[in-house]
Design a protein around this motif. Structure first.
Motif, PDB file in Angstrom:
ATOM      1  N   TRP A  74     -21.838  18.810 115.026  1.00  0.00           N
ATOM      2  CA  TRP A  74     -20.497  18.441 114.598  1.00  0.00           C
ATOM      3  C   TRP A  74     -19.455  19.040 115.538  1.00  0.00           C
ATOM      4  CZ3 TRP A  74     -18.639  14.809 111.647  1.00  0.00           C
ATOM      5  CH2 TRP A  74     -17.339  14.888 111.162  1.00  0.00           C
ATOM      6  N   VAL A  75     -19.595  20.325 115.864  1.00  0.00           N
ATOM      7  CA  VAL A  75     -18.652  20.990 116.768  1.00  0.00           C
ATOM      8  C   VAL A  75     -18.699  20.338 118.149  1.00  0.00           C
ATOM      9  CG1 VAL A  75     -18.142  23.166 117.971  1.00  0.00           C
ATOM     10  CG2 VAL A  75     -18.622  23.170 115.513  1.00  0.00           C
ATOM     11  N   ARG A  76     -19.912  20.042 118.637  1.00  0.00           N
ATOM     12  CA  ARG A  76     -20.035  19.376 119.947  1.00  0.00           C
ATOM     13  C   ARG A  76     -19.305  18.036 119.964  1.00  0.00           C
ATOM     14  NH1 ARG A  76     -25.219  20.977 119.882  1.00  0.00           N
ATOM     15  NH2 ARG A  76     -25.981  18.947 119.230  1.00  0.00           N
ATOM     16  N   MET A  77     -19.457  17.259 118.902  1.00  0.00           N
ATOM     17  CA  MET A  77     -18.794  15.947 118.848  1.00  0.00           C
ATOM     18  C   MET A  77     -17.281  16.106 118.827  1.00  0.00           C
ATOM     19  SD  MET A  77     -21.209  13.595 116.361  1.00  0.00           S
ATOM     20  CE  MET A  77     -21.018  14.634 114.918  1.00  0.00           C
ATOM     21  N   LEU A  78     -16.781  17.077 118.058  1.00  0.00           N
ATOM     22  CA  LEU A  78     -15.345  17.307 118.017  1.00  0.00           C
ATOM     23  C   LEU A  78     -14.820  17.755 119.384  1.00  0.00           C
ATOM     24  CD1 LEU A  78     -14.979  19.035 114.533  1.00  0.00           C
ATOM     25  CD2 LEU A  78     -14.286  16.712 115.147  1.00  0.00           C
ATOM     26  N   GLU A  79     -15.579  18.626 120.057  1.00  0.00           N
ATOM     27  CA  GLU A  79     -15.171  19.076 121.390  1.00  0.00           C
ATOM     28  C   GLU A  79     -15.155  17.921 122.379  1.00  0.00           C
ATOM     29  OE1 GLU A  79     -17.895  22.297 122.092  1.00  0.00           O
ATOM     30  OE2 GLU A  79     -16.561  23.766 121.153  1.00  0.00           O
ATOM     31  N   GLY A  82     -12.135  16.057 122.293  1.00  0.00           N
ATOM     32  CA  GLY A  82     -10.949  16.780 122.737  1.00  0.00           C
ATOM     33  C   GLY A  82     -10.342  17.692 121.696  1.00  0.00           C
ATOM     34  N   ILE A  83     -11.075  17.987 120.645  1.00  0.00           N
ATOM     35  CA  ILE A  83     -10.553  18.861 119.589  1.00  0.00           C
ATOM     36  C   ILE A  83     -11.071  20.275 119.820  1.00  0.00           C
ATOM     37  CG2 ILE A  83     -10.448  19.286 117.105  1.00  0.00           C
ATOM     38  CD1 ILE A  83     -10.897  16.241 116.748  1.00  0.00           C
ATOM     39  N   ASP A  84     -10.163  21.167 120.206  1.00  0.00           N
ATOM     40  CA  ASP A  84     -10.549  22.548 120.487  1.00  0.00           C
ATOM     41  C   ASP A  84     -10.601  23.362 119.200  1.00  0.00           C
ATOM     42  OD1 ASP A  84      -7.886  22.903 119.822  1.00  0.00           O
ATOM     43  OD2 ASP A  84      -7.290  23.667 121.791  1.00  0.00           O
ATOM     44  N   GLU A  85     -10.830  24.661 119.337  1.00  0.00           N
ATOM     45  CA  GLU A  85     -10.963  25.525 118.162  1.00  0.00           C
ATOM     46  C   GLU A  85      -9.711  25.520 117.303  1.00  0.00           C
ATOM     47  OE1 GLU A  85     -12.236  30.098 116.963  1.00  0.00           O
ATOM     48  OE2 GLU A  85     -12.374  29.452 119.048  1.00  0.00           O
ATOM     49  N   ALA A  86      -8.540  25.559 117.941  1.00  0.00           N
ATOM     50  CA  ALA A  86      -7.284  25.529 117.178  1.00  0.00           C
ATOM     51  C   ALA A  86      -7.142  24.206 116.424  1.00  0.00           C
ATOM     52  CB  ALA A  86      -6.091  25.734 118.110  1.00  0.00           C
TER      53      ALA A  86
END
Length: 126
Positions: A74-79, A82-86
């Motif tokens: 999920w985190v990989r797909m968001l990254e 273009g969605i960073d930690e913030a």
């Protein structure tokens, strides 16, 4: 004999809470919430066991492609989107604000345990 929903819920609450603590005024909801928490905990434990077994089987096992998405994926797909930690933090804040129960269910579906879910939800709260 068919039970109506109210009768079923009262019997469920009585069984879950015990007859000595059962109270018609709010216990049905309380019992259901407690059961939901227990189910989410059981699901998280099963997800953890599944990850362990898949890890023992090695990567790219066909069972990994059954439609379940874990935290790392999920985190990989968001990254990749273009969605960073913030941005992920803002997303969790919006999810918690607009649909807290759904947010909890989503986090549990990722295989997170109740402690980690509580931490994420606490950090997402204003």
């Amino acid at each position: 004999m068919q039970l109506d929903d109210t009768t079923f819920l009262h019997r469920f609450a009585r069984r879950e809470l015990g007859p000595e603590t059962f109270d018609h005024r709010g216990s049905v909801e309380q019992a259901l919430e407690q059961r939901l928490i227990a189910l989410n905990r059981e699901i998280a434990q099963l997800h953890a066991q599944r990850r362990l077994v898949l890890g023992l089987l090695g990567g790219n096992h066909p069972a990994e492609r059954n439609g379940t998405v874990g935290v790392d994926q999920w985190v990989r797909m968001l990254e990749e989107a273009g969605i960073d930690e913030a941005g992920r933090h803002r997303w969790h804040q919006a999810f918690e604000r607009d649909a807290p129960a759904a947010h909890h269910q989503f986090l549990a579906s990722l295989g997170l345990d109740e402690e980690r879910i509580a931490e994420i939800r606490r950090l997402a709260s204003p």
